[in-house]
Scaffold this motif. Structure first.
Motif, short mmCIF file in Angstrom:
data_model
loop_
_atom_site.label_atom_id
_atom_site.label_comp_id
_atom_site.label_asym_id
_atom_site.label_seq_id
_atom_site.Cartn_x
_atom_site.Cartn_y
_atom_site.Cartn_z
N MET A 1 68.65 -15.87 21.62
CA MET A 1 67.54 -15.43 20.63
C MET A 1 67.02 -14.51 19.45
N ASN A 2 66.91 -15.35 18.36
CA ASN A 2 67.28 -14.97 17.13
C ASN A 2 65.98 -14.95 15.87
N ASP A 3 64.98 -13.03 16.63
CA ASP A 3 63.90 -12.82 15.84
C ASP A 3 64.21 -12.59 14.13
N THR A 4 63.20 -13.13 13.39
CA THR A 4 63.02 -12.03 12.09
C THR A 4 62.16 -11.09 11.87
N TYR A 5 62.85 -10.44 11.49
CA TYR A 5 61.79 -9.04 11.37
C TYR A 5 62.30 -8.65 10.07
N SER A 6 61.29 -7.46 9.49
CA SER A 6 61.19 -6.85 7.95
C SER A 6 60.13 -5.70 8.21
N GLU A 7 60.46 -4.52 7.61
CA GLU A 7 59.21 -3.55 8.02
C GLU A 7 59.47 -3.37 5.87
N LEU A 8 58.01 -3.10 5.52
CA LEU A 8 58.12 -2.45 4.25
C LEU A 8 56.71 -1.02 3.99
N LEU A 9 57.33 -0.29 3.20
CA LEU A 9 56.06 0.63 3.10
C LEU A 9 55.83 0.42 1.69
N ILE A 10 54.49 0.36 1.89
CA ILE A 10 53.83 0.71 -0.01
C ILE A 10 53.18 2.19 -0.29
N LYS A 11 53.62 2.67 -1.21
CA LYS A 11 52.15 3.78 -1.68
C LYS A 11 51.44 2.91 -2.42
N LYS A 12 49.95 4.02 -2.06
CA LYS A 12 48.69 3.22 -2.70
C LYS A 12 48.64 4.27 -3.84
N GLU A 13 48.55 3.64 -5.31
CA GLU A 13 48.35 4.23 -6.17
C GLU A 13 47.23 5.05 -6.94
N VAL A 14 47.53 6.28 -6.69
CA VAL A 14 46.59 7.42 -7.15
C VAL A 14 45.26 6.25 -8.27
N THR A 15 44.09 6.58 -7.87
CA THR A 15 43.05 5.66 -9.09
C THR A 15 42.27 6.96 -9.51
N ALA A 16 41.77 6.40 -10.75
CA ALA A 16 40.92 7.62 -11.67
C ALA A 16 39.50 8.07 -10.66
N LYS A 17 39.22 7.27 -9.61
CA LYS A 17 38.52 7.38 -9.08
C LYS A 17 38.46 8.16 -7.88
N GLU A 64 49.20 5.19 2.31
CA GLU A 64 50.92 4.73 2.43
C GLU A 64 50.36 3.12 3.28
N PHE A 65 50.34 1.90 2.76
CA PHE A 65 50.94 0.97 4.44
C PHE A 65 52.20 0.26 4.59
N GLU A 66 52.26 0.28 5.41
CA GLU A 66 53.50 -0.21 6.31
C GLU A 66 53.66 -1.45 6.90
N TYR A 67 54.16 -2.57 6.28
CA TYR A 67 53.86 -3.59 7.00
C TYR A 67 54.99 -4.49 7.72
N VAL A 68 54.72 -4.64 8.90
CA VAL A 68 55.85 -4.72 9.76
C VAL A 68 55.45 -6.60 10.30
N TYR A 69 56.93 -7.41 10.19
CA TYR A 69 56.90 -8.71 9.94
C TYR A 69 57.95 -8.92 10.88
N VAL A 70 57.50 -9.30 12.14
CA VAL A 70 58.15 -9.85 13.18
C VAL A 70 57.85 -11.57 14.03
N ASN A 71 58.43 -13.01 13.76
CA ASN A 71 58.33 -14.03 14.11
C ASN A 71 57.28 -14.04 13.48
N GLY A 72 56.55 -13.92 12.59
CA GLY A 72 55.33 -14.97 12.15
C GLY A 72 54.09 -13.99 11.95
N GLU A 73 54.11 -12.96 13.20
CA GLU A 73 52.81 -11.65 13.06
C GLU A 73 53.59 -10.65 12.34
N LEU A 74 51.73 -10.12 11.47
CA LEU A 74 52.02 -9.46 11.25
C LEU A 74 51.28 -8.24 11.24
N MET A 156 59.38 -14.79 5.60
CA MET A 156 58.70 -14.91 5.55
C MET A 156 59.00 -16.44 5.42
N LYS A 157 59.47 -16.24 5.05
CA LYS A 157 59.94 -17.70 4.70
C LYS A 157 60.91 -18.01 5.27
#
Length: 164
Positions: A1-17, A64-74, A156-157
């Protein structure tokens, strides 16, 4: 079985608030500590209370936000101050109504819904390519803002998700 997997780490930028909250809390703590020395020892209690509040508020300003994408589930995890991890949201992209760039006219109709909850799991930088996903979570319509990189977008595509 071939799973589609991807992960990504996004750092939230510091705002003036975020900066103002930090400066204001630190200034109030210092002010109460000085007042505790010069005026009344009761001000030390306020300084301690503000210090405890800062202990809980400051980690939420360094995200920071970590996205973990596996076979259509995020799965989206929120990482606070690089120490504490918490599951923010989890959903199936196959159940979404639409996914398009945040500034796209395809989201204009949904953006008019003032009762729709908005979850921003992006860096917050409007110059980055951010996508809005309209889906149902916990029985209510919501908009989720993401910032996928090329690898995540391609995963995802490959699974059949259309990125407008």
């Amino acid at each position: 079985m071939n799973d589609t997997y991807s992960e990504l780490l996004i750092k939230k930028e510091v705002t003036a608030k975020d900066k103002m909250i930090k400066v204001l809390l630190i200034a109030l703590i210092a002010l109460m500590a000085v007042a505790g020395i010069l005026i009344t020892p009761l001000a030390f209690i306020a300084a301690i209370a503000l210090g405890i509040a800062a202990y809980f508020v400051f980690p939420n300003l360094d995200l920071e936000f970590e996205y973990v994408y596996v076979n259509g589930e995020l799965d989206i995890d929120k990482i606070m101050a690089k120490m504490k991890r918490k599951r923010a949201k989890s959903f199936e992209l196959s159940k979404m109504e639409i996914m398009a760039p945040v500034k796209s006219h395809r989201l204009d109709y949904q953006n008019q819904n003032t009762k729709m909850k908005v979850y921003d799991f992006s860096s917050g930088n409007s110059e980055h390519k951010r996508f809005g996903i309209i889906t149902r979570l916990d029985g209510e319509l919501c908009k989720i803002i993401l910032e996928p990189d090329e690898k995540l977008a391609q995963a995802m595509k490959d699974f059949g998700i259309k990125l407008a």
